[in-house]
Design an enzyme around this catalytic site. Structure first.
Site, PDB file in Angstrom:
ATOM      1  N   ARG A   1      46.612  47.710  47.932  1.00  0.00           N
ATOM      2  CA  ARG A   1      46.335  47.219  49.287  1.00  0.00           C
ATOM      3  C   ARG A   1      47.363  46.213  49.778  1.00  0.00           C
ATOM      4  O   ARG A   1      47.046  45.246  50.474  1.00  0.00           O
ATOM      5  CB  ARG A   1      44.928  46.621  49.366  1.00  0.00           C
ATOM      6  CG  ARG A   1      43.816  47.566  49.008  1.00  0.00           C
ATOM      7  CD  ARG A   1      43.693  48.728  50.006  1.00  0.00           C
ATOM      8  NE  ARG A   1      42.609  49.614  49.609  1.00  0.00           N
ATOM      9  CZ  ARG A   1      42.765  50.676  48.822  1.00  0.00           C
ATOM     10  NH1 ARG A   1      43.969  51.015  48.379  1.00  0.00           N
ATOM     11  NH2 ARG A   1      41.735  51.421  48.496  1.00  0.00           N
TER      12      ARG A   1
ATOM     13  N   GLU B   1      40.185  41.720  51.536  1.00  0.00           N
ATOM     14  CA  GLU B   1      40.921  42.909  51.962  1.00  0.00           C
ATOM     15  C   GLU B   1      41.071  42.902  53.483  1.00  0.00           C
ATOM     16  O   GLU B   1      42.103  43.294  54.017  1.00  0.00           O
ATOM     17  CB  GLU B   1      40.209  44.189  51.508  1.00  0.00           C
ATOM     18  CG  GLU B   1      40.945  45.457  51.902  1.00  0.00           C
ATOM     19  CD  GLU B   1      40.370  46.708  51.243  1.00  0.00           C
ATOM     20  OE1 GLU B   1      40.458  47.775  51.875  1.00  0.00           O
ATOM     21  OE2 GLU B   1      39.844  46.623  50.117  1.00  0.00           O
TER      22      GLU B   1
ATOM     23  N   SER C   1      35.816  47.705  54.296  1.00  0.00           N
ATOM     24  CA  SER C   1      35.776  47.019  53.001  1.00  0.00           C
ATOM     25  C   SER C   1      36.273  45.584  53.158  1.00  0.00           C
ATOM     26  O   SER C   1      37.383  45.353  53.629  1.00  0.00           O
ATOM     27  CB  SER C   1      36.639  47.754  51.980  1.00  0.00           C
ATOM     28  OG  SER C   1      36.108  49.031  51.703  1.00  0.00           O
TER      29      SER C   1
END
EC number: 1.3.1.98
Length: 306
Positions: free
Chosen positions: A179, A298, A228
């Site tokens: 990520r 995130e 998320s």
């Protein structure tokens, strides 16, 4: 500088554009949480040349950030200083380059990319169907789901640097980790080339349907959410840590940890961005106290507090 104060400075500080440049543009309608302040300036370029010329002429001290669908983003209540760049229809095209390769504009959605791939008989990018965002965000974040990441299919990314320079970056140059990418601050992803494999359209559609059904069953898809919230720590699932810390359904104002999937935060109505971010920080504290694991955000948090 507030958006109202900055509007009077436009002629001397901001370059001319062919696209749309808006002072004090509210960002809440453009992000999934439907909260947060305004952009000092919102720039929707007409094309890549418009973006490149604008950034080249813009005072280097002015911060620049890209905005896609606003799905994985908290915009703080004081708004975003500088220029927010939003890529519209001119950047939303997807074209087939050969039997297994697509070139996708930075403003193209994951659904458009995966559907175009299906129609072209290209498999391997079905997972993009499940990520609520645009190619620009996928490339910057190394977006992923269902066991696949952008790094698995990316050939190269086309970017406009903060300086206005146009560059084509290879997979290696993007420096992907989980990520995260090595894209420099202020760079805007204007296109990406993805390579999959030859596959029957019916097989691709079946995989897309499977992913869609799994998301529907496990995620609060019809809510004001940011997707998320926390990255999965090594050896753990973030949602399990949040659940074990007793945070399922936890609220702060109108912000709530989803009861359906507790790695999702929700705006139940009139939550401020401070409520949402504050709830996330409370979850991080509780998880740390319960399991000793520090959760990493995130969701991107941008802008300033009032």
């Amino acid at each position: 500088m507030s958006p109202a104060a900055s509007s009077a400075t436009r002629p001397s500080t901001l370059p001319p554009v062919r696209g749309r440049l808006t002072a004090g543009a509210p960002l809440a309608p453009l992000v999934w949480f439907k909260s947060g302040g305004a952009a000092e300036w919102l720039f929707e370029p007409a094309d890549v040349d418009d973006l490149s010329d604008f950034l080249a002429a813009l005072d280097p001290a002015v911060p620049v950030m890209g905005l896609g669908l606003g799905s994985n983003l908290i915009v703080r209540d004081g708004g975003v200083p500088g220029v927010v760049v939003r890529l519209g229809k001119p950047f939303a095209r997807v074209e087939r380059l050969d039997a297994t390769t697509l070139r996708c504009g930075g403003g193209a959605s994951g659904i458009l990319v995966s559907s175009t791939a299906r129609d072209a008989g290209i498999g391997g990018v079905e997972f993009l169907r499940s990520i609520p965002g645009t190619v620009g965000g996928f490339v910057r974040m190394n977006g992923g789901a269902y066991g696949r990441e952008v790094k698995d299919v990316l050939v190269e990314g086309e970017v406009v640097l903060r300086s206005g320079e146009r560059r084509v970056l290879s997979l290696a140059e993007l420096g992907y980790t989980y990520r995260h990418s090595a894209l420099p601050e202020g760079a805007i992803v204007v296109a990406a080339t993805f390579r999959g494999h030859a596959e029957a359209p019916a097989v691709v559609q079946a995989e897309m349907d499977r992913i869609a059904a799994e998301r529907e069953a496990s995620q609060p898809l019809r809510s004001r959410t940011g997707g998320s919230t926390f990255k999965n720590p090594q050896g753990h699932k973030a949602w399990q840590l949040v659940d074990a810390a007793g945070c399922r359904g936890l609220t702060r104002g109108d912000a709530q940890v989803s009861e359906k999937h507790c790695n999702f935060l929700l705006n139940l109505g009139t939550a401020s961005s401070a409520d949402i971010e504050g709830l996330g920080e409370e979850v991080r504290e509780r998880v740390k106290a319960n399991s000793g694991v520090t959760l990493e955000w995130e969701i991107q948090r941008v802008g300033v507090n009032p």
